[in-house]
Design an enzyme around this catalytic site. Structure first.
Site, PDB file in Angstrom:
ATOM      1  N   GLN A 238       0.870  -1.175   0.000  1.00  0.00           N
ATOM      2  CA  GLN A 238       0.000   0.000   0.000  1.00  0.00           C
ATOM      3  C   GLN A 238       0.907   1.224   0.000  1.00  0.00           C
ATOM      4  O   GLN A 238       1.543   1.541   0.996  1.00  0.00           O
ATOM      5  CB  GLN A 238      -0.924   0.026   1.221  1.00  0.00           C
ATOM      6  CG  GLN A 238      -1.853   1.223   1.212  1.00  0.00           C
ATOM      7  CD  GLN A 238      -2.717   1.328   2.462  1.00  0.00           C
ATOM      8  OE1 GLN A 238      -2.583   0.564   3.403  1.00  0.00           O
ATOM      9  NE2 GLN A 238      -3.611   2.303   2.461  1.00  0.00           N
TER      10      GLN A 238
ATOM     11  N   HIS B  73      -8.069   2.669  -0.920  1.00  0.00           N
ATOM     12  CA  HIS B  73      -8.470   2.706  -2.324  1.00  0.00           C
ATOM     13  C   HIS B  73      -8.626   1.293  -2.860  1.00  0.00           C
ATOM     14  O   HIS B  73      -7.989   0.360  -2.393  1.00  0.00           O
ATOM     15  CB  HIS B  73      -7.493   3.521  -3.180  1.00  0.00           C
ATOM     16  CG  HIS B  73      -6.074   3.095  -3.120  1.00  0.00           C
ATOM     17  ND1 HIS B  73      -5.253   3.330  -2.033  1.00  0.00           N
ATOM     18  CD2 HIS B  73      -5.314   2.427  -4.016  1.00  0.00           C
ATOM     19  CE1 HIS B  73      -4.047   2.850  -2.275  1.00  0.00           C
ATOM     20  NE2 HIS B  73      -4.064   2.280  -3.464  1.00  0.00           N
TER      21      HIS B  73
END
Length: 113
Positions: free
Chosen positions: A93, A99
């Site tokens: 990430q 997201h």
């Protein structure tokens, strides 16, 4: 958050190729696509990761997952697609704003990484 690139994109402070937007989420094309179709869905509410969600985010998370189906259909992903959420450093990430990746329009391999 002032230093979050996805917050800046969602606030229209940084231009991007928007695919879908409403009052809760923004979906835009990934700057470094890993498939012919690669878009990101970000909540407009800043949430750093899945680990930072709680019961108050339940409605938003469900909303996003239902929008995945709608956006994938609008993008012509009739033969399938992959939804990815990278959570934390080991999952790669790179932006600390929750997201969801939607990838499609090619045969995706398994395992992914």
């Amino acid at each position: 958050m002032a230093d979050c690139i996805f917050c800046a994109i969602a606030n229209h402070e940084i231009p991007t190729d928007v695919v879908y937007e409403d009052d809760k989420i923004m979906c835009f094309r990934d700057a470094e696509p890993q498939a012919p179709v690669h878009v990101l869905i970000v909540p407009k509410k800043h949430i750093a990761s899945l680990d930072d969600t709680d019961a108050s985010d339940q409605e938003l998370l469900g909303y996003i997952l239902l929008k995945v189906k709608e956006i994938a259909s609008d993008l012509g992903l009739e033969n399938g697609y992959r939804v990815v959420v990278n959570n934390g450093e080991d999952a790669f990430q790179t932006v600390k704003h929750l997201h969801f990746h939607i990838l499609g329009k090619r045969k995706l391999t398994w395992p992914p990484g």
